[in-house]
Each structure stands twice: as C-alpha cells, then as structure tokens.
Design a protein around this motif. Structure first.
Motif, PDB file in Angstrom:
ATOM      1  N   GLY A  29       0.801  -1.205   0.000  1.00 47.52           N
ATOM      2  CA  GLY A  29       0.000   0.000   0.000  1.00 47.52           C
ATOM      3  C   GLY A  29       0.843   1.268   0.000  1.00 47.52           C
ATOM      4  N   HIS A  30       0.320   2.304  -0.645  1.00 44.31           N
ATOM      5  CA  HIS A  30       0.999   3.598  -0.652  1.00 44.31           C
ATOM      6  C   HIS A  30       0.813   4.277   0.702  1.00 44.31           C
ATOM      7  N   ILE A  31       1.921   4.713   1.314  1.00 53.14           N
ATOM      8  CA  ILE A  31       1.862   5.411   2.592  1.00 53.14           C
ATOM      9  C   ILE A  31       2.803   6.605   2.529  1.00 53.14           C
ATOM     10  N   ASP A  32       2.251   7.799   2.680  1.00 57.53           N
ATOM     11  CA  ASP A  32       3.105   8.988   2.740  1.00 57.53           C
ATOM     12  C   ASP A  32       4.054   8.867   3.931  1.00 57.53           C
ATOM     13  N   ALA A  77      -2.932   3.328  -6.363  1.00 57.59           N
ATOM     14  CA  ALA A  77      -2.398   3.013  -5.040  1.00 57.59           C
ATOM     15  C   ALA A  77      -2.768   4.098  -4.025  1.00 57.59           C
ATOM     16  N   ARG A  78      -2.621   5.368  -4.426  1.00 58.18           N
ATOM     17  CA  ARG A  78      -2.966   6.467  -3.508  1.00 58.18           C
ATOM     18  C   ARG A  78      -4.464   6.470  -3.206  1.00 58.18           C
ATOM     19  N   SER A  79      -5.267   6.253  -4.230  1.00 56.90           N
ATOM     20  CA  SER A  79      -6.716   6.258  -4.046  1.00 56.90           C
ATOM     21  C   SER A  79      -7.145   5.174  -3.065  1.00 56.90           C
ATOM     22  N   ALA A  80      -6.599   3.962  -3.216  1.00 59.84           N
ATOM     23  CA  ALA A  80      -6.956   2.864  -2.317  1.00 59.84           C
ATOM     24  C   ALA A  80      -6.518   3.161  -0.891  1.00 59.84           C
ATOM     25  N   SER A  81      -5.349   3.753  -0.726  1.00 62.24           N
ATOM     26  CA  SER A  81      -4.847   4.053   0.619  1.00 62.24           C
ATOM     27  C   SER A  81      -5.685   5.134   1.294  1.00 62.24           C
ATOM     28  N   ILE A  82      -6.072   6.150   0.527  1.00 62.49           N
ATOM     29  CA  ILE A  82      -6.910   7.208   1.094  1.00 62.49           C
ATOM     30  C   ILE A  82      -8.257   6.640   1.530  1.00 62.49           C
ATOM     31  N   ARG A 124       1.951   7.776   7.456  1.00 64.28           N
ATOM     32  CA  ARG A 124       2.567   6.689   8.205  1.00 64.28           C
ATOM     33  C   ARG A 124       2.114   6.712   9.671  1.00 64.28           C
ATOM     34  N   GLU A 125       2.082   7.865  10.251  1.00 65.46           N
ATOM     35  CA  GLU A 125       1.664   7.969  11.646  1.00 65.46           C
ATOM     36  C   GLU A 125       0.200   7.569  11.799  1.00 65.46           C
ATOM     37  N   GLY A 126      -0.621   7.993  10.847  1.00 59.85           N
ATOM     38  CA  GLY A 126      -2.036   7.648  10.921  1.00 59.85           C
ATOM     39  C   GLY A 126      -2.257   6.148  10.820  1.00 59.85           C
TER      40      GLY A 126
END
Length: 519
Positions: A176-179, A254-259, A271-273
C-alpha cells in the motif's frame, strides 16, 4: 514436540547429532549450519546418503516488521549467540484461516514474519555448490504462505537442488501507498530474502551464482517483476513463472486505495495515521477499500479485467521505475533464461455454479455486459469455438483466464524478443474439478503427488509421468540446461503442452493462438 537440543556444534560444516525426544522419527537427526547472523539447527529427514534431506525452517532474514519497523524497509536481522532452532515454520504474514484454498497454505502466528525455509540434500562438507531454486508463494499479493507442505523441497533435493521458500509482507502492509514510508515493502522483502540467499546459501550446499527464482500466481508475477527490476539483477540467474499474475499498480490507484482505507479506518493517510490503526483493523478493511463504491459486483469484475489486482507492486518511479512488460521490452533481464506458462483454464471454475443460469444467455451478450468491444469479442469468440461449445459459463471463464493469465504469457514472451524464453501450457484436466485449473500444476512441478492434500484437486491417481515431465524440465532449467523443447525466442508461438489430449502433440507451433484477439 520439539526434540531436546543437542550441545552446540562448532565449525562451518553441518554437524549431525542424535535427537533425544521419543517423538522424533528414528531416522531424524539434527543438522547445523552457519549463517551470517548466527548458527541454526535444522532436522535431517531420512538416512544420510540415502535420498533424505535436511529442513531448516523459519530462519529470519530481517527483523520483525513491527513497532518502529512497521511500514519500514526490511532491516537485517540482529546476530544471535549460540545455536538457534530452525525446526518449525516461522510466523507468516498471512493471518488466520484464509478459508478453503486450492493449495494448503497454513497461517503461523507471530511477529517475525520475514523468514526463509531451506531444504538441502547436503549434510557434510559445504563446498557442494549445488544449484538453488527460490520459491515465492502466490495468493494475489494479499494471502498465501511459505509453510505449505507442497513447497517442501524434498523432490528437488533428491535431484541435487537446494530449495528455499521465502515470506514477504502482504496486502496493504506490503504494497500500500503510505506517505512517509518506503514504497513496495513486499518487493523489498523479496530483495532482502534473495540477498540472504547470496550471503548464506553456500553454507547449506548451494551455489549463489546458480539461483533460479520461481513462483506461481502472484508468486509468478513476483518473479517476473524481479526479472524486470534493475535492482534485482545480481541476485539470480534464471526464472520459472507459473500462471503469473502481474500487478504493476499505478501510483494513482495506489494512492486512491490508501486514502479510502484511511477513511474506513478513521485515521490520517500518513505513516503515523496508519501506525495508529491495528494490523487487524487494516487487514479487515483492505478488501473493502478496493471494491467499487457502488457495490456493483459486475463493476468489480470489469475493474479486475481492465486494471488488474488492487494490491501488489506499484510503479513508484523509484524501486520500480516502469511496468514489467515495458522493462522487459527495453532489455532488462535479457541475459537470464525464462520459462513461463499457464494452465488452460485457470479461473474457468469460478463460473461453474452459474452455468445453469448462463446457458440461457448468448455468449456475445454476456461479453457485451462486460464492456468487451464488439470487434474484440467477435474475434475472441471466433478463435475459441471449442470452448464456446461448452457453454457461456465456460467461455466467460476462459476469457477471465486469458485476460488475467494466458495473455500475459504471450505479452512477456514477445517483449523478450531474442532473449532465451520457453513457453508451455499445462493442459491436464482435474478429475475432481473438471478443468486444468489454477494451482493444479503446482504439485506436479514440485513432484509431491504423495501429499494427502493433492487428491482434492488432482484425484486419487494423478499421472506420475506428468510430474516427471514438468518437474524434470524445472530441474533442467535450474541446473542451467535447456528445459527440453524449442524456445519461443527462436520460433515465436512454440509451446510445450504438458498433459494434453493424446491427439495434441507435446510441442505445438502456436500454443496461445486463442488469446491473440486480446493482445
């Protein structure tokens, strides 16, 4: 019951000692080997020199990805003192009961999910320099386990091949995409495990310069992704991909699914979230995060056919600079021999239960409901007349099979151009499931037909000659030989047919002609 450990041995060669537990088979013996992090103790199965092999299970190649290391790139495992037991499978990234699966792949609880299992026929000097096969399990990049009894390397050990199975992070955790976190953590786990093999396999009788990577389904997609990955090139020398399922998720998807996952979990998409949510919470929600918000099941099928799997390696412009087939077309991995293929009806069985209803629906109309363009569906149905005669469910199932798996075989083989590439089909139909279905080829490839789980998918008398043929071809590739038929790279279209009807030659001139309309 775990045998009572023998005294720690010294030196770099394997030591054989006698277990003291009454529950241990009389032919079992402890074996020990060194790794760069410390010494490990495995178990020998059988009599030394009489066709047995040693199993070293659950050896960590990286620190457990928990706490501060959750969502981090894999970190090399800290050295340990003394001898570490490697007698049981390590923790798996797959959690809980995955339900009924075609391959028995158990879950093992625990945090230390980044581990390898080594099966070797060598118990004496460590200068044997045997070829090595490294297996990456499938499961759609969201499930699967390296602890399957089908992945035991006994048969490869019998044929003088060291076998390694590896674990990796799955689903959102791995891909998963994680900032604020490294991308493609599961793919980085593959690289770390392969580096472990380079650093340690000589102590288990293997030759680090003769490593073949192999995998099935998502594992097949993984080995093709590695073949097309510049950073992976020094870590292996050849590839066998069974029923490869590529992902190549776009950054936008990837960003859409992570959001969406963050919204479902009630956390910030950082990442913290995500770290504030439990593993169980994210695992429970990751499937919902990729479903169509409308709840339209047909839209979900269209999405799979058009966009592919939702979780898996992402084209991040960093570790993964471009999609798999584009990288292969540009010449990445061209120096490495490749064998790839698929079963004839990977997913056809998923529509068997709907065959009664679908028999009243013309195939052309069903294809139109899937938004297949008119010219494409006409050409595809014309090229698949034999399957069409089996009913609308059968031809729709074959279409899904072809889009997800069989067309990938042709695209990859064509993209490789003159690079040494062999193509096959697995065509033997299951006597219990009707079709040459997904996963059916795995026990034949591993030559483990005696495992009791095989009967459910291959019947009570699976053909041993078929196992000898496909397993023998795999051994030949691993040893550095020709797998046994003319390569596609010499004559495009050339296909070895394993387990076909008596009227079908073992090698055909254009074995994947029926998927050409999809290319």
């Amino acid at each position: 019951m775990t045998p009572t450990p023998p005294p720690a041995a010294t030196g770099t060669s394997h030591a054989i000692t006698g277990p003291e537990s009454p529950d241990t088979p009389p032919t079992a013996r402890y074996v020990e080997a060194d790794t760069v992090a410390g010494r490990v103790r495995g178990l020998w199965r059988g009599e030394p020199g009489a066709g047995g092999s040693a199993a070293f299970l659950g050896i960590p190649f990286a620190e457990p990805p928990v706490g501060a290391l959750r969502f981090a790139a894999p970190v090399p495992v800290e050295p340990w003192a003394g001898v570490r037991d490697a007698l049981d499978f390590g923790a798996t990234a797959q959690r809980g009961d995955p339900g009924i699966t075609l391959i028995p792949e158990p879950s093992v609880p625990g945090d230390a999910t980044l581990n390898v299992n080594v099966f070797t026929p060598v118990v004496g000097p460590t200068d044997a320099a045997l070829p090595v096969v490294v297996w990456i399990h499938g499961g759609g990049y969201v499930s699967g386990s390296p602890a399957s009894p089908w992945y035991d390397g006994r048969a490869f050990n019998r044929d003088g091949v060291v076998t390694v199975t590896i674990s990796y992070r799955l689903g959102f955790d791995g891909f998963g995409h994680i900032d604020g976190a490294p991308s493609n953590r599961g793919a980085r786990d593959w690289l770390a495990a392969l580096q472990w093999v380079q650093d340690n396999i000589a102590n288990f009788g293997g030759d680090p310069s003769r490593v073949t990577i192999a995998g099935q389904s998502a594992g097949g997609g993984a080995v093709l992704r590695l073949l097309a990955l510049p950073a992976a090139q020094p870590l292996f020398h050849s590839v066998w991909a069974l029923s490869a399922a590529l992902a190549d998720v776009s950054p936008e998807r990837a960003r859409s699914a992570s959001i969406r996952l963050a919204g479902l979990a009630g956390v910030a998409p950082t990442r913290e979230g995500f770290a504030s949510a439990s593993e169980e919470t994210l695992h429970a929600l990751q499937s919902k995060a990729t479903e169509p918000e409308s709840g339209d099941r047909l839209a979900g099928v269209r999405g799979l056919l058009e966009d592919g799997l939702s979780w898996g390696p992402m084209v991040d412009g960093d570790l993964v600079p471009e999609p798999t087939i584009a990288a292969l077309r540009s010449g990445v991995g061209a120096d490495k021999p490749l064998v790839l293929g698929a079963t004839d009806d990977e997913f056809t069985m998923v529509l068997d239960s709907a065959a009664g209803k679908l028999r009243f629906i013309p195939a052309a109309l069903a294809f139109a409901k899937l938004d297949v363009p008119r010219e494409r569906r006409r050409a595809y149905l014309a090229d698949n007349k034999a399957q069409r005669r089996k009913g609308t469910a059968a031809v729709l199932g074959r279409y899904v099979t072809d889009v997800v798996f069989r067309s990938t075989v042709v695209k990859v083989a064509d993209a490789r151009g003159a690079a040494s590439t062999w193509v096959y089909r697995f065509s033997w139909p299951s006597p219990t499931r009707r079709w040459a279905l997904h996963c059916l080829d795995v026990p034949f490839w591993f030559d483990c037909l005696e495992d009791p789980h095989v009967a459910a998918i291959a019947g009570d008398a699976p053909p041993r000659r078929l196992a000898a043929a496909i397993h023998g071809a795999a051994v030949a590739l691993v040893r550095g030989d020709d797998p046994g038929w003319r390569p596609w790279s010499d004559a495009p279209g050339t296909t070895r047919v394993f387990g076909g009807a008596a009227s079908v030659p073992d090698v055909v001139a254009d074995g994947y002609r029926s998927v050409r309309a999809l290319l």
